[in-house]
Scaffold this motif. Structure first.
Motif, short mmCIF file in Angstrom:
data_model
loop_
_atom_site.label_atom_id
_atom_site.label_comp_id
_atom_site.label_asym_id
_atom_site.label_seq_id
_atom_site.Cartn_x
_atom_site.Cartn_y
_atom_site.Cartn_z
N VAL A 46 70.60 28.49 53.53
CA VAL A 46 71.22 27.19 53.75
C VAL A 46 70.25 26.08 53.35
O VAL A 46 70.63 25.09 52.72
CB VAL A 46 71.65 27.02 55.23
N LEU A 47 68.97 26.26 53.72
CA LEU A 47 67.97 25.26 53.36
C LEU A 47 67.80 25.20 51.84
O LEU A 47 67.69 24.12 51.26
CB LEU A 47 66.63 25.61 54.02
N ARG A 48 67.81 26.38 51.19
CA ARG A 48 67.75 26.40 49.72
C ARG A 48 68.94 25.64 49.12
O ARG A 48 68.80 24.90 48.14
CB ARG A 48 67.75 27.84 49.21
N LEU A 49 70.12 25.86 49.72
CA LEU A 49 71.32 25.19 49.22
C LEU A 49 71.19 23.68 49.37
O LEU A 49 71.63 22.91 48.50
CB LEU A 49 72.55 25.71 49.96
N MET A 50 70.60 23.24 50.48
CA MET A 50 70.36 21.80 50.67
C MET A 50 69.45 21.26 49.58
O MET A 50 69.71 20.21 48.99
CB MET A 50 69.73 21.54 52.04
N PHE A 51 68.37 21.98 49.33
CA PHE A 51 67.40 21.52 48.34
C PHE A 51 68.01 21.48 46.94
O PHE A 51 67.74 20.55 46.17
CB PHE A 51 66.17 22.43 48.34
N GLU A 60 66.16 38.89 60.96
CA GLU A 60 65.71 38.71 59.58
C GLU A 60 66.84 38.19 58.71
O GLU A 60 66.66 37.30 57.88
CB GLU A 60 65.19 40.04 59.04
N GLN A 61 68.05 38.76 58.94
CA GLN A 61 69.21 38.30 58.19
C GLN A 61 69.53 36.85 58.51
O GLN A 61 69.85 36.05 57.63
CB GLN A 61 70.42 39.19 58.50
N GLN A 62 69.41 36.53 59.85
CA GLN A 62 69.66 35.15 60.25
C GLN A 62 68.64 34.21 59.62
O GLN A 62 68.98 33.12 59.15
CB GLN A 62 69.61 35.03 61.78
N ASP A 63 67.37 34.65 59.60
CA ASP A 63 66.33 33.82 58.97
C ASP A 63 66.62 33.65 57.49
O ASP A 63 66.46 32.55 56.93
CB ASP A 63 64.96 34.46 59.16
N LEU A 64 67.07 34.78 56.87
CA LEU A 64 67.40 34.69 55.45
C LEU A 64 68.56 33.74 55.23
O LEU A 64 68.57 32.95 54.28
CB LEU A 64 67.73 36.08 54.91
N GLU A 65 69.57 33.84 56.13
CA GLU A 65 70.72 32.96 56.00
C GLU A 65 70.32 31.51 56.19
O GLU A 65 70.79 30.62 55.48
CB GLU A 65 71.80 33.36 57.01
N GLN A 66 69.43 31.27 57.20
CA GLN A 66 68.94 29.90 57.40
C GLN A 66 68.17 29.41 56.18
O GLN A 66 68.33 28.27 55.74
CB GLN A 66 68.07 29.83 58.65
N PRO A 91 65.79 26.75 40.10
CA PRO A 91 65.74 28.01 40.86
C PRO A 91 66.27 27.82 42.28
O PRO A 91 66.11 26.76 42.89
CB PRO A 91 64.25 28.35 40.87
N PHE A 92 66.88 28.89 42.79
CA PHE A 92 67.39 28.90 44.17
C PHE A 92 66.27 29.40 45.07
O PHE A 92 66.26 30.53 45.53
CB PHE A 92 68.62 29.80 44.26
N GLU A 93 65.30 28.52 45.32
CA GLU A 93 64.14 28.92 46.11
C GLU A 93 63.64 27.73 46.91
O GLU A 93 63.97 26.57 46.63
CB GLU A 93 63.03 29.45 45.21
N LEU A 94 62.85 28.05 47.93
CA LEU A 94 62.27 26.99 48.75
C LEU A 94 61.01 26.46 48.08
O LEU A 94 60.12 27.24 47.72
CB LEU A 94 61.92 27.53 50.14
N PRO A 95 60.90 25.15 47.90
CA PRO A 95 59.68 24.60 47.31
C PRO A 95 58.52 24.71 48.29
O PRO A 95 58.71 24.82 49.50
CB PRO A 95 60.05 23.13 47.05
N ASP A 96 57.32 24.67 47.77
CA ASP A 96 56.15 24.71 48.64
C ASP A 96 55.11 23.73 48.11
O ASP A 96 55.27 23.13 47.05
CB ASP A 96 55.56 26.12 48.73
N GLY A 97 54.05 23.57 48.88
CA GLY A 97 52.97 22.68 48.46
C GLY A 97 53.42 21.24 48.37
O GLY A 97 54.28 20.78 49.11
N PRO A 98 52.84 20.51 47.43
CA PRO A 98 53.15 19.08 47.29
C PRO A 98 54.62 18.81 46.97
O PRO A 98 55.16 17.76 47.30
CB PRO A 98 52.25 18.63 46.12
N GLU A 99 55.29 19.79 46.32
CA GLU A 99 56.69 19.58 45.94
C GLU A 99 57.59 19.52 47.15
O GLU A 99 58.64 18.86 47.13
CB GLU A 99 57.15 20.69 45.00
N LEU A 100 57.21 20.20 48.25
CA LEU A 100 58.07 20.27 49.42
C LEU A 100 58.37 18.88 49.99
O LEU A 100 59.51 18.57 50.31
CB LEU A 100 57.42 21.14 50.50
N ALA A 101 57.35 18.03 50.10
CA ALA A 101 57.55 16.69 50.66
C ALA A 101 58.51 15.88 49.81
O ALA A 101 59.40 15.20 50.34
CB ALA A 101 56.20 15.97 50.78
#
Length: 659
Positions: free
Chosen positions: A111-116, A102-108, A172-182
């Motif tokens: 990292v993806l959030r940081l990329m975005f 779970e921690q590894q998933d959170l860390e991954q 925000p430091f979050e993963l986008p979803d829906g149409p915004e993700l693309a």
């Protein structure tokens, strides 16, 4: 005998087995029940009891316990306790592994959030690249500056401004979803590919390649593929970069000169990278869906990689893929690449027709590969006299030393076109060197004639036509204000009359100029301009200074660092004083950045050899030239287009304060 002591067996192994069987029949139910209470699993309890029975068969030949049933129960309970302990440890281990996963998933995810967030569309592309290399690549500002041939303070400012913009916009430091993700993934891919391309074919400097940037882009692409494994375009980009990077060893000769694709030693291509590229494209195809731009470009790269020799290349398939790509991504660059493929698949005439249709596109007006491709197609048609000035023009446009030398060498290998007399370049230099021209007139004429020279190449003056000049004007100034158009038209007419080419401006009609002055920008719109995100320091300072001083744009752009009196907030230029207020005063020291002389407002890059400015317009400390009115106006219009109801953007003159 004491409890637990053993009686020696007098009858041997058969007697022991009979004893064990008898005791088992008497005690098994009690033992299994007791174990079930411990482990809460009757099946497991029976297995543990059987383990105790096996232990009895192994140990009782040495002596049968005084209380066999109690012995069996004790052994079984010990096994049960061991099992419980192991289960607890296993459960704890599983919980630990789950927490770690779970921690590894959170860390991954982090990292993806940081990329975005590093590649957020709110940031200009240059700032996205700098911030991504800093945060995700771990590069210092100095390393990034060396990679892109700019100053370390400039990179540091880009990173600082990017961070400030993200904070101000509360991204925000979050993963986008829906149409915004693309859209957000597309932004990340664009940044990664830009980094790769700068390493694969450097836009400036002495070397054609910058391997460090290619490797960093590949690392980021592979990381993104791990973090977003179900995105086909991510794998498409990785495939494209892997295959392109596979050719790096064969792309330059012994002296660093470029080696064209059809002349490369394919034995030097890295087969491991090619296989990795094939695998990445296969993963993209397995995901399914309509192929995107990167998947299509990767498919084109695969066509090249599969050909054992240049003549085996399936150009018809490549042209078909470019046709699909041009429908999906109808940019001028894609259209130019399509023209190359069509020229190889259907002959140079077909390719040349497509290239000529792109000649008036403003995006390509300073793109060196347009005349380079045209020159190559003309050379293949046996029209060396026409091809030569195209290669010379391409050489003048590129800022890469190795590529410039290669293009000039191609031009030298071609025969002249049979035209005699001075070239356009020589005539322009002679025209501007006349004593009767003052500095302002020279600067104005030079802007027009430099554009003409870059667009047409250094061809013989006698070969120039009014049609060619009209095409350049349409591309460069077709949407300009009437006053700007007429100024450049007047420069061409003066040059043509001096050169004995009176009809050079025949295709250029004078435009009617409206006498009404442009209205100043209102307070509400000004407030929006000051709050625009991602505006570089140079533009912010220029805009503030124009507004606070009320001076003419030409006067402000003519300022030199040595003219400034920062304490008194004023500067003397052309015999008049330009003064400013606190907004400009807060920005100027950072813009000057320790310089003591040279133009205040500088271009982004050093000028190429064919565009060497006059001494007064060149900064001796940075090697960069003075920012032109045209460039400053274009940047302001582009930045304010969303604020202007007409969608055209404001002009710099409208920054002048209201009376």
């Amino acid at each position: 005998m004491t409890p637990g002591s053993r009686r020696p067996d007098r009858g041997g192994a058969p007697a022991v087995r009979r004893t064990v069987d008898a005791i088992w029949k008497l005690e098994s139910a009690r033992i299994i029940a007791g174990l079930t209470r411990l482990v809460h699993d009757v099946g497991l309890a029976e297995e543990l009891a059987q383990d105790a029975l096996v232990a009895a068969l192994e140990q009782w030949p040495a002596g049968i316990p005084d209380n066999p049933g109690a012995w069996l129960m004790a052994i079984a309970k010990r096994r049960a306790i061991d099992h419980i302990r192991r289960s607890r440890r296993l459960e704890e281990k599983h919980e630990q592994l789950a927490r770690e996963q779970e921690q590894q998933d959170l860390e991954q995810d982090d990292v993806l959030r940081l990329m975005f967030i590093s590649c957020h569309p709110v940031l200009p592309m240059q700032e996205r690249v700098a911030l991504t290399l800093r945060l995700l690549g771990g590069l210092t500002a100095a390393e990034i500056a060396r990679a892109f041939l700019v100053s370390e303070p400039q990179i540091a400012r880009r990173i600082a401004v990017a961070k400030r913009t993200l904070a101000q916009e509360q991204v925000p430091f979050e993963l986008p979803d829906g149409p915004e993700l693309a859209d957000r993934i597309s932004s990340v891919l664009g940044v990664v590919y830009l980094i790769f391309n700068e390493g694969y074919s450097a836009t400036a400097g002495d070397d054609l390649l910058r391997p460090g940037l290619c490797q960093e882009a590949l690392r980021l692409g592979r990381l993104l593929a791990e973090l977003a494994p179900h995105e086909a375009e991510v794998h498409g980009l990785v495939a494209l970069m892997e295959i392109q990077e596979s050719r790096s060893a064969a792309r330059t000769g012994p002296s660093g000169e470029p080696v064209q694709l059809h002349e490369q030693n394919r034995g030097r291509w890295d087969q491991l990278l090619i296989r990795r590229g094939f695998a990445a494209l296969l993963r993209a195809r397995e995901i399914g869906g309509t192929p995107g731009p990167y998947v299509l470009q990767a498919a084109i790269a695969v066509c090249h990689a599969r050909a054992r020799a240049a003549e085996d290349t399936d150009w018809a398939q490549i042209a078909a893929l470019y046709e699909a790509l041009s429908r999906l991504l109808p940019t001028p660059i894609v259209q130019l690449n399509k023209a190359v493929a069509v020229g190889m698949a259907s002959g140079p005439e077909a390719g040349l027709a497509l290239v000529d249709s792109l000649g008036t596109d403003p995006v390509l007006q300073n793109y060196h590969l347009l005349p380079s491709v045209r020159g190559d197609l003309l050379a293949r048609l046996g029209r060396g006299g026409e091809a030569k000035p195209e290669f010379e023009r391409a050489a003048a446009l590129t800022q890469n030393t190795a590529e410039r030398a290669f293009l000039l060498r191609r031009a030298e290998e071609l025969a002249g076109g049979g035209d005699s007399g001075p070239t356009l370049g020589a005539a322009v230099e002679e025209f501007l060197a006349r004593d009767e021209l003052n500095a302002a007139t020279i600067r104005s004429y030079a802007q027009t004639l430099r554009r003409l020279r870059l667009a047409l190449g250094d061809r013989p003056l006698a070969a120039m036509t009014a049609e060619q000049v009209a095409r350049v004007f349409k591309t460069a100034w077709g949407s300009a204000a009437a006053k700007t158009w007429n100024r450049h038209r007047a420069a061409i007419r003066s040059f043509g009359a001096w050169a004995g080419l009176d009809d050079l401006a025949a295709g250029l009609d004078r435009r009617a100029e409206t006498g009404s002055p442009a209205l100043p920008i209102g307070p509400a719109q000004l407030d929006e301009i000051w709050k625009l995100p991602g505006i570089p320091l140079r533009e912010r300072t220029l805009w503030r200074l124009l507004h606070e001083s009320g001076a003419a744009v030409t006067a402000v752009l003519s300022l030199n660092v040595e003219d400034l009196d920062l304490d008194d907030r004023r500067a003397r230029v052309a015999g008049t004083w330009v003064s400013w207020r606190s907004g400009t005063a807060a920005l100027l020291p950072e813009l000057v950045a320790g310089r003591t002389r040279g133009p205040l407002f500088l271009t982004d890059r050093r000028p190429g050899p064919a565009r060497t400015p006059r001494d007064g317009d060149l900064c001796p400390e940075t090697g960069r030239s003075r920012l032109s009115y045209e460039r400053a106006e274009y940047l302001f219009k582009r930045a304010t287009a969303t604020l202007d109801l007409a969608g055209d953007g404001y002009t710099l003159r409208r920054l002048k304060p209201r009376p």
